[in-house]
Enzyme design. Structure first.
Site, PDB file in Angstrom:
ATOM      1  N   TYR A 119      43.103  43.336  52.097  1.00 49.76           N
ATOM      2  CA  TYR A 119      43.865  43.781  53.269  1.00 49.76           C
ATOM      3  C   TYR A 119      43.367  43.149  54.563  1.00 49.76           C
ATOM      4  O   TYR A 119      43.792  43.542  55.641  1.00 49.76           O
ATOM      5  CB  TYR A 119      43.819  45.309  53.398  1.00 49.76           C
ATOM      6  CG  TYR A 119      44.578  46.045  52.309  1.00 49.76           C
ATOM      7  CD1 TYR A 119      45.567  45.415  51.569  1.00 49.76           C
ATOM      8  CD2 TYR A 119      44.324  47.383  52.046  1.00 49.76           C
ATOM      9  CE1 TYR A 119      46.258  46.089  50.573  1.00 49.76           C
ATOM     10  CE2 TYR A 119      45.019  48.070  51.054  1.00 49.76           C
ATOM     11  CZ  TYR A 119      45.985  47.413  50.321  1.00 49.76           C
ATOM     12  OH  TYR A 119      46.669  48.089  49.347  1.00 49.76           O
ATOM     13  N   LYS A 165      35.353  45.421  39.907  1.00 54.05           N
ATOM     14  CA  LYS A 165      35.824  44.518  38.859  1.00 54.05           C
ATOM     15  C   LYS A 165      34.984  43.251  38.965  1.00 54.05           C
ATOM     16  O   LYS A 165      35.499  42.126  39.039  1.00 54.05           O
ATOM     17  CB  LYS A 165      37.329  44.256  39.094  1.00 54.05           C
ATOM     18  CG  LYS A 165      38.050  43.623  37.957  1.00 54.05           C
ATOM     19  CD  LYS A 165      38.477  44.576  36.871  1.00 54.05           C
ATOM     20  CE  LYS A 165      39.074  43.769  35.740  1.00 54.05           C
ATOM     21  NZ  LYS A 165      39.435  44.521  34.564  1.00 54.05           N
ATOM     22  N   ASP A 197      39.691  49.396  36.329  1.00 59.99           N
ATOM     23  CA  ASP A 197      40.820  49.628  35.429  1.00 59.99           C
ATOM     24  C   ASP A 197      40.484  50.732  34.423  1.00 59.99           C
ATOM     25  O   ASP A 197      41.288  51.633  34.171  1.00 59.99           O
ATOM     26  CB  ASP A 197      41.267  48.331  34.737  1.00 59.99           C
ATOM     27  CG  ASP A 197      40.121  47.494  34.200  1.00 59.99           C
ATOM     28  OD1 ASP A 197      38.952  47.882  34.380  1.00 59.99           O
ATOM     29  OD2 ASP A 197      40.400  46.452  33.583  1.00 59.99           O
ATOM     30  N   ASP A 221      42.768  52.395  47.601  1.00 59.85           N
ATOM     31  CA  ASP A 221      44.135  52.766  47.950  1.00 59.85           C
ATOM     32  C   ASP A 221      44.875  53.224  46.696  1.00 59.85           C
ATOM     33  O   ASP A 221      45.446  54.319  46.636  1.00 59.85           O
ATOM     34  CB  ASP A 221      44.825  51.547  48.585  1.00 59.85           C
ATOM     35  CG  ASP A 221      46.155  51.876  49.213  1.00 59.85           C
ATOM     36  OD1 ASP A 221      46.515  53.071  49.262  1.00 59.85           O
ATOM     37  OD2 ASP A 221      46.842  50.945  49.650  1.00 59.85           O
ATOM     38  N   ASP A 225      45.633  57.262  45.249  1.00 62.74           N
ATOM     39  CA  ASP A 225      47.012  57.717  45.052  1.00 62.74           C
ATOM     40  C   ASP A 225      47.205  58.218  43.623  1.00 62.74           C
ATOM     41  O   ASP A 225      47.919  59.195  43.372  1.00 62.74           O
ATOM     42  CB  ASP A 225      48.011  56.585  45.327  1.00 62.74           C
ATOM     43  CG  ASP A 225      48.435  56.527  46.788  1.00 62.74           C
ATOM     44  OD1 ASP A 225      47.658  56.980  47.640  1.00 62.74           O
ATOM     45  OD2 ASP A 225      49.535  56.033  47.070  1.00 62.74           O
TER      46      ASP A 225
HETATM   47 MG    MG Z   1      48.372  53.986  50.091  1.00 60.19          MG
END
Ligand code: MG
Ligand code: NAI
Length: 324
Positions: A119, A165, A197, A221, A225
């Site tokens: 990001y 990872k 993962d 992120d 969620d």
């Molecule tokens: Mg989000």
């Protein structure tokens, strides 16, 4: 001197749930509230979703409580996170008694790196066929996050998990993992490294294996969620963007255009965000009172329609105030 709290309701149900949380803050403390504006409705009037004045207020305040912005969410929230130099996003995912959850035993917190990774914005369109993205990981940001995590779990003797990872992204996640683990070791904190993962599978099967999970930006992120799905309902999830000097608190949900204006939005996520704000400012006891009050109302009602009830935002807020 009382702390200055900037309040930005924003768009949609932000206009309904933020005033509810302010009522709760007023009931437990003596703060200077400064109202500021941002979001779609501001852009429609002025052409800019985030006025400079709002940015400056947030950068100077002790803390900010933000509701949500609509289509302009990224134009508002990303600069506001920068305004507080937020290096960590704290996202609890906790199931509450009385609320339908896929995994009612879930009780964990994500500490997400909030400034870099994929990001950081280094994306390029190189040709009609090819676009690239540069992933940014620094030792300093990873260490800063890890120092926060060590404090968060109570320092020496504490314990947290690190999702990564590094087996594939050896340079970037390798650096992240090494920096986090070394910082934890220096602080006498134990870590468990978990492939991100595999974490996604394990957290669905048995969330009790995890308590505090330190993640790179994108992983934090997505995984937070995912955990939100386990605890049932966006209307319940608070979050904090913490910087070195101040911080910004916001519910995880957006403007909920489907129910905005009806007075039935669940204020719990924003009130729980206000509790995180209290905790951050050192009002531990007040934060605990607010958390307990929300917990009691979720268990006994009244409940808003998203949780199967027929109460209004006002009814729920009044019940929380009563439990205080
Ligand atoms: Mg989000
Ligand atoms: P959303 O979170 O606004 O709504 C998703 C669903 O959850 C809707 O059915 C909504 O009614 C329900 N919901 C959310 N919060 C609730 C609450 N407190 N009480 C009861 N029900 C609730 O996400 P969506 O629909 O993807 O986005 C709507 C708008 O919000 C978009 O314009 C998006 O850009 C913006 N958004 C802004 C965010 C922010 O400002 N941080 C975060 C997420 C979305």
């Amino acid at each position: 001197m009382s702390e200055e709290i900037v309040v930005i309701p924003g768009d949609g149900i932000g206009q309904e749930v933020v005033p509810a949380a302010v009522e709760v803050l007023e009931a437990v403390g003596d703060f200077d509230f400064v109202e500021a504006d941002a979001g779609d409705h501001v852009k429609a009037e002025t052409g800019e979703a985030l006025p400079d004045e709002t940015y400056e207020l947030v950068a100077d305040a002790d803390a900010t409580l933000f509701g949500a912005a609509g289509e302009t969410a990224a134009d508002v929230i990303l600069p506001l996170r920068t305004a507080v130099d937020s290096f960590v996003n704290v996202r609890p995912a906790k199931a509450y008694p009385g609320v339908d959850a896929l995994r009612p035993e879930t009780d964990l917190v994500f500490l997400r790196e909030n400034t870099e990774g994929v990001y950081a914005g280094h994306e390029d369109r190189l040709s009609d066929d090819l676009s690239t993205l540069t992933r940014v990981v620094t030792t300093s940001a990873s260490e800063r996050l890890a120092e926060f995590a060590c404090d968060y779990v109570g320092g020496e003797g504490g314990h947290f998990q690190v999702a990564h990872k590094a087996n594939v992204m050896r340079e970037t996640d390798g650096r992240f993992l090494d920096a986090v683990v070394e910082t934890a070791e220096k602080n006498g904190v134990e870590t468990d490294a978990v492939l991100m993962d595999a974490f996604a599978t394990h957290v669905c099967l048995d969330p009790t294996q995890f308590d505090t999970v330190v993640c790179p930006n994108l992983a934090g992120d997505v995984l937070s969620d995912l955990a939100a799905g386990l605890v049932g309902g966006l209307g319940l999830l608070p979050s904090a963007n913490i910087g070195p000097d101040n911080a910004l608190f916001e519910p995880v949900h957006g403007t909920a255009p489907d129910i905005a204006g009806e007075g039935i939005a669940n204020p719990a996520a924003t009130i729980l965000s206000a509790a995180m704000l209290l905790d951050h400012l050192g009002y531990d006891e007040e934060a605990e009172r607010v958390n307990s009050a929300v917990e009691a109302v979720l268990a006994d009602g009244p409940r808003t329609p998203d949780l199967g009830g027929d109460a209004s935002t006002e009814d729920v807020t009044a019940a929380v105030l009563e439990h205080l």
